[in-house]
Enzyme design. Structure first.
Site, PDB file in Angstrom:
ATOM      1  N   ASN A 131     -11.049  -2.725  -5.201  1.00 24.64           N
ATOM      2  CA  ASN A 131     -10.331  -1.720  -5.994  1.00 24.64           C
ATOM      3  C   ASN A 131     -11.032  -1.407  -7.321  1.00 24.64           C
ATOM      4  O   ASN A 131     -10.718  -0.409  -7.973  1.00 24.64           O
ATOM      5  CB  ASN A 131      -8.870  -2.137  -6.235  1.00 24.64           C
ATOM      6  CG  ASN A 131      -7.991  -2.030  -5.001  1.00 24.64           C
ATOM      7  OD1 ASN A 131      -7.065  -2.817  -4.803  1.00 24.64           O
ATOM      8  ND2 ASN A 131      -8.258  -1.040  -4.145  1.00 24.64           N
ATOM      9  N   TRP A 132     -12.026  -2.237  -7.729  1.00 27.97           N
ATOM     10  CA  TRP A 132     -12.839  -1.900  -8.906  1.00 27.97           C
ATOM     11  C   TRP A 132     -13.566  -0.581  -8.700  1.00 27.97           C
ATOM     12  O   TRP A 132     -13.979   0.064  -9.664  1.00 27.97           O
ATOM     13  CB  TRP A 132     -13.878  -2.981  -9.181  1.00 27.97           C
ATOM     14  CG  TRP A 132     -13.305  -4.293  -9.632  1.00 27.97           C
ATOM     15  CD1 TRP A 132     -13.219  -5.434  -8.898  1.00 27.97           C
ATOM     16  CD2 TRP A 132     -12.748  -4.598 -10.919  1.00 27.97           C
ATOM     17  NE1 TRP A 132     -12.633  -6.438  -9.641  1.00 27.97           N
ATOM     18  CE2 TRP A 132     -12.341  -5.949 -10.888  1.00 27.97           C
ATOM     19  CE3 TRP A 132     -12.547  -3.869 -12.099  1.00 27.97           C
ATOM     20  CZ2 TRP A 132     -11.740  -6.586 -11.979  1.00 27.97           C
ATOM     21  CZ3 TRP A 132     -11.961  -4.504 -13.186  1.00 27.97           C
ATOM     22  CH2 TRP A 132     -11.567  -5.840 -13.121  1.00 27.97           C
ATOM     23  N   ASP A 143       0.827  -1.211   0.000  1.00 32.18           N
ATOM     24  CA  ASP A 143       0.000   0.000   0.000  1.00 32.18           C
ATOM     25  C   ASP A 143       0.861   1.262   0.000  1.00 32.18           C
ATOM     26  O   ASP A 143       1.951   1.287   0.571  1.00 32.18           O
ATOM     27  CB  ASP A 143      -0.911  -0.016   1.245  1.00 32.18           C
ATOM     28  CG  ASP A 143      -2.046   0.994   1.129  1.00 32.18           C
ATOM     29  OD1 ASP A 143      -2.426   1.345   0.001  1.00 32.18           O
ATOM     30  OD2 ASP A 143      -2.547   1.433   2.179  1.00 32.18           O
ATOM     31  N   GLY A 144       0.343   2.300  -0.640  1.00 32.18           N
ATOM     32  CA  GLY A 144       1.006   3.607  -0.607  1.00 32.18           C
ATOM     33  C   GLY A 144       1.488   4.123  -1.950  1.00 32.18           C
ATOM     34  O   GLY A 144       2.123   5.179  -2.010  1.00 32.18           O
ATOM     35  N   ASN A 145       1.157   3.410  -3.032  1.00 33.51           N
ATOM     36  CA  ASN A 145       1.599   3.863  -4.366  1.00 33.51           C
ATOM     37  C   ASN A 145       1.013   5.223  -4.732  1.00 33.51           C
ATOM     38  O   ASN A 145       1.693   6.078  -5.298  1.00 33.51           O
ATOM     39  CB  ASN A 145       1.167   2.870  -5.444  1.00 33.51           C
ATOM     40  CG  ASN A 145       1.811   1.511  -5.296  1.00 33.51           C
ATOM     41  OD1 ASN A 145       2.780   1.357  -4.560  1.00 33.51           O
ATOM     42  ND2 ASN A 145       1.268   0.525  -5.988  1.00 33.51           N
ATOM     43  N   GLY A 146      -0.272   5.399  -4.432  1.00 36.00           N
ATOM     44  CA  GLY A 146      -0.957   6.645  -4.794  1.00 36.00           C
ATOM     45  C   GLY A 146      -0.343   7.836  -4.078  1.00 36.00           C
ATOM     46  O   GLY A 146      -0.088   8.881  -4.697  1.00 36.00           O
ATOM     47  N   ARG A 149     -12.405   2.160  -7.765  1.00 35.58           N
ATOM     48  CA  ARG A 149     -11.555   3.348  -8.022  1.00 35.58           C
ATOM     49  C   ARG A 149     -11.951   3.987  -9.354  1.00 35.58           C
ATOM     50  O   ARG A 149     -12.664   3.370 -10.161  1.00 35.58           O
ATOM     51  CB  ARG A 149     -10.092   2.911  -8.051  1.00 35.58           C
ATOM     52  CG  ARG A 149      -9.651   2.443  -6.675  1.00 35.58           C
ATOM     53  CD  ARG A 149      -8.170   2.390  -6.558  1.00 35.58           C
ATOM     54  NE  ARG A 149      -7.825   2.055  -5.179  1.00 35.58           N
ATOM     55  CZ  ARG A 149      -6.631   2.145  -4.670  1.00 35.58           C
ATOM     56  NH1 ARG A 149      -5.623   2.566  -5.418  1.00 35.58           N
ATOM     57  NH2 ARG A 149      -6.410   1.833  -3.421  1.00 35.58           N
ATOM     58  N   ILE A 163      -6.533  -4.729   7.580  1.00 32.63           N
ATOM     59  CA  ILE A 163      -6.335  -5.903   6.714  1.00 32.63           C
ATOM     60  C   ILE A 163      -6.911  -5.664   5.316  1.00 32.63           C
ATOM     61  O   ILE A 163      -6.448  -6.252   4.339  1.00 32.63           O
ATOM     62  CB  ILE A 163      -6.987  -7.164   7.365  1.00 32.63           C
ATOM     63  CG1 ILE A 163      -6.332  -7.462   8.732  1.00 32.63           C
ATOM     64  CG2 ILE A 163      -6.903  -8.375   6.458  1.00 32.63           C
ATOM     65  CD1 ILE A 163      -4.902  -7.944   8.687  1.00 32.63           C
ATOM     66  N   SER A 164      -7.935  -4.799   5.212  1.00 32.79           N
ATOM     67  CA  SER A 164      -8.553  -4.476   3.915  1.00 32.79           C
ATOM     68  C   SER A 164      -8.920  -5.722   3.100  1.00 32.79           C
ATOM     69  O   SER A 164      -8.637  -5.792   1.893  1.00 32.79           O
ATOM     70  CB  SER A 164      -7.647  -3.544   3.100  1.00 32.79           C
ATOM     71  OG  SER A 164      -7.442  -2.329   3.775  1.00 32.79           O
ATOM     72  N   TRP A 177       2.662   8.005  -2.862  1.00 27.13           N
ATOM     73  CA  TRP A 177       4.033   8.191  -3.379  1.00 27.13           C
ATOM     74  C   TRP A 177       3.984   9.103  -4.610  1.00 27.13           C
ATOM     75  O   TRP A 177       4.799  10.018  -4.752  1.00 27.13           O
ATOM     76  CB  TRP A 177       4.636   6.828  -3.736  1.00 27.13           C
ATOM     77  CG  TRP A 177       6.065   6.874  -4.167  1.00 27.13           C
ATOM     78  CD1 TRP A 177       7.176   6.720  -3.390  1.00 27.13           C
ATOM     79  CD2 TRP A 177       6.541   7.103  -5.512  1.00 27.13           C
ATOM     80  NE1 TRP A 177       8.316   6.838  -4.152  1.00 27.13           N
ATOM     81  CE2 TRP A 177       7.953   7.075  -5.464  1.00 27.13           C
ATOM     82  CE3 TRP A 177       5.924   7.335  -6.742  1.00 27.13           C
ATOM     83  CZ2 TRP A 177       8.758   7.262  -6.590  1.00 27.13           C
ATOM     84  CZ3 TRP A 177       6.720   7.535  -7.869  1.00 27.13           C
ATOM     85  CH2 TRP A 177       8.114   7.490  -7.776  1.00 27.13           C
TER      86      TRP A 177
HETATM   87  C1  IPE Z   1      -5.355  -2.734  -0.110  1.00 21.12           C
HETATM   88  O1  IPE Z   1      -5.066  -1.387  -0.242  1.00 21.12           O
HETATM   89  C2  IPE Z   1      -5.334  -3.408  -1.440  1.00 21.12           C
HETATM   90  C3  IPE Z   1      -4.033  -3.529  -2.090  1.00 21.12           C
HETATM   91  C4  IPE Z   1      -2.888  -3.138  -1.632  1.00 21.12           C
HETATM   92  C5  IPE Z   1      -4.060  -4.163  -3.373  1.00 21.12           C
HETATM   93  P1  IPE Z   1      -6.221  -0.282  -0.358  1.00 21.12           P
HETATM   94  O2  IPE Z   1      -5.530   0.999  -0.535  1.00 21.12           O
HETATM   95  O3  IPE Z   1      -7.194  -0.677  -1.400  1.00 21.12           O
HETATM   96  O4  IPE Z   1      -6.921  -0.382   1.070  1.00 21.12           O
HETATM   97  P2  IPE Z   1      -7.856   0.679   1.816  1.00 21.12           P
HETATM   98  O5  IPE Z   1      -8.939   1.064   0.852  1.00 21.12           O
HETATM   99  O6  IPE Z   1      -7.019   1.836   2.210  1.00 21.12           O
HETATM  100  O7  IPE Z   1      -8.367  -0.056   3.013  1.00 21.12           O
HETATM  101  C1  IPE Z   2      -1.756   0.185  -3.286  1.00 21.23           C
HETATM  102  O1  IPE Z   2      -1.491   1.544  -3.340  1.00 21.23           O
HETATM  103  C2  IPE Z   2      -1.967  -0.397  -4.665  1.00 21.23           C
HETATM  104  C3  IPE Z   2      -3.359  -0.751  -4.959  1.00 21.23           C
HETATM  105  C4  IPE Z   2      -4.355  -0.723  -4.123  1.00 21.23           C
HETATM  106  C5  IPE Z   2      -3.638  -1.163  -6.310  1.00 21.23           C
HETATM  107  P1  IPE Z   2      -2.660   2.615  -3.293  1.00 21.23           P
HETATM  108  O2  IPE Z   2      -3.028   2.936  -4.687  1.00 21.23           O
HETATM  109  O3  IPE Z   2      -3.765   2.159  -2.423  1.00 21.23           O
HETATM  110  O4  IPE Z   2      -1.896   3.837  -2.633  1.00 21.23           O
HETATM  111  P2  IPE Z   2      -2.492   4.881  -1.605  1.00 21.23           P
HETATM  112  O5  IPE Z   2      -2.990   4.107  -0.414  1.00 21.23           O
HETATM  113  O6  IPE Z   2      -3.600   5.607  -2.298  1.00 21.23           O
HETATM  114  O7  IPE Z   2      -1.333   5.754  -1.266  1.00 21.23           O
HETATM  115 MG    MG Z   3      -4.150   2.417  -0.441  1.00 25.79          MG
END
Ligand code: IPE
Ligand code: IPE
Ligand code: MG
Length: 242
Positions: free
Chosen positions: A60-61, A12-15, A63, A180-181, A17
Site C-alpha cells: 500500500n506504500w 477492502d472497499g473503502n476507496g 498508493r 489474498i493480497s 465506498w
Molecule cells: C488489501 O487490499 C490490503 C488491505 C485491505 C489493507 P488492497 O486493496 O491493497 O488489495 P489489492 O491491491 O486490490 O489486491
Molecule cells: C482497503 O480499502 C483499505 C486499504 C487498503 C488501506 P481500499 O482503499 O483498498 O478500497 P478499494 O479497494 O480501493 O475500494
Molecule cells: Mg482495495
C-alpha cells in the site's frame, strides 16, 4: 454450531465506498475505522477470541502520497480515540507488521497502545499494519538464521508475527475481490475463506453473522476424508433393524 475462535479480515472497499459518494478516498478510510469499531464490538459480544484485521499492506506504500499520509494520520488519530474503549471492552491490542518505515510518532503510539491494553483478556485484536505475508515468512526465517536455529515448520511457526494466537479459522475478505493480497500466507493454510460483496464500511453485524453462519456449515477436513471425521454408526453384527 461451530464458531470460529479466530477471524481474520481483509478490510477492502473503502476507496470504492468513497468514490460512490463523490468523496475523497480518505473519507472511505475514515468510515472504515467506524466499521472496524463496530466489528470489534460485535466479535467480542459473540465470544470470538481473536480478530486479526489487515489495515495497511507492504504494497500500500505504492498508493498516491496523499492517501498514504492520510492513512498514517488516521492511524495516529484512531490510536488516541479508540484505545479507551478497547480498554473498557477488555480488548488486547497487538500491531503486527514491520515497524521500520513508520514515523517515530506512529511507532511510539503503537507501542503505547499495546502497553495500555496488555492486561486485557477478553479478546485479542491484531491490527496488521505495514504487513505482508511474505515479509512475515522472511523475517521469521531471518530471525532463526541469526541465532543459528534450524528452520522447521515448528520453529518458523514460533518466529512468525502471529505466534501469540492460533491460526485463523475463518478468513473474510470484503469488497468483492477474491484474492489474498499478501495477507496471512503462512497462517491461512487451513482457514475457511469467505468473500463478501459488501464494501468494508458497509460490513455490519448482519454481514458478520452471515459469514459466521457460512463457517458453521463448512466441513473442515484438514486432509482427511469426510468419513474419517464422522464415522458411520455401524450396526452390531447379528442385530436386525426395527
Ligand atoms: C488489501 O487490499 C490490503 C488491505 C485491505 C489493507 P488492497 O486493496 O491493497 O488489495 P489489492 O491491491 O486490490 O489486491
Ligand atoms: C482497503 O480499502 C483499505 C486499504 C487498503 C488501506 P481500499 O482503499 O483498498 O478500497 P478499494 O479497494 O480501493 O475500494
Ligand atoms: Mg482495495
Amino acid at each position: 454450531m461451530a464458531q470460529p475462535r479466530h477471524i481474520a479480515i481483509v478490510m477492502d472497499g473503502n476507496g470504492r465506498w468513497a468514490k460512490r459518494r463523490f468523496l475523497p478516498r480518505v473519507a472511505g478510510h475514515k468510515q472504515g475505522v467506524d466499521s472496524l469499531r463496530r466489528c470489534v464490538k460485535a466479535c467480542a459480544a459473540r465470544g470470538i477470541q481473536v480478530l486479526t484485521v489487515f489495515a495497511f499492506s507492504s504494497e500500500n506504500w505504492n498508493r498516491p502520497a496523499d492517501e498514504v499520509s492520510g492513512l498514517m494520520d488516521l492511524l495516529a488519530l484512531a490510536l488516541g480515540r479508540e484505545v479507551p474503549q478497547l480498554l473498557a471492552d477488555g480488548v488486547r491490542l497487538h500491531f503486527v507488521g514491520e515497524r521500520k518505515g513508520l514515523s517515530d510518532k506512529v511507532a511510539a503510539g503503537l507501542a503505547q497502545a499495546e502497553a495500555t491494553t496488555a492486561h486485557n483478556t477478553r479478546m485479542v485484536l491484531n491490527v496488521c499494519f505495514n504487513y505482508g505475508g511474505r515479509w512475515d515468512i522472511a523475517q521469521a526465517a531471518a530471525a532463526l538464521a541469526a541465532c543459528g536455529e534450524a528452520i522447521t515448520e515448528q520453529s518458523l511457526d514460533r518466529a512468525m508475527a502471529l505466534a501469540h494466537v492460533p491460526d485463523p479459522d475463518l478468513l473474510i475478505r470484503t469488497g468483492g475481490e477474491q484474492r489474498i493480497s499478501n495477507f496471512l500466507l503462512w497462517q491461512c493454510a487451513y482457514s475457511e475463506l469467505y468473500f463478501s460483496d459488501h464494501l468494508w464500511p458497509d460490513f455490519d453485524e448482519a454481514a458478520l453473522d452471515e459469514a459466521i453462519a457460512a463457517f458453521a456449515g463448512r466441513e473442515r477436513r484438514f486432509g482427511q476424508t469426510s468419513e474419517q471425521l464422522t464415522p458411520a454408526v455401524t450396526q452390531p453384527v447379528g442385530q436386525t433393524a426395527g
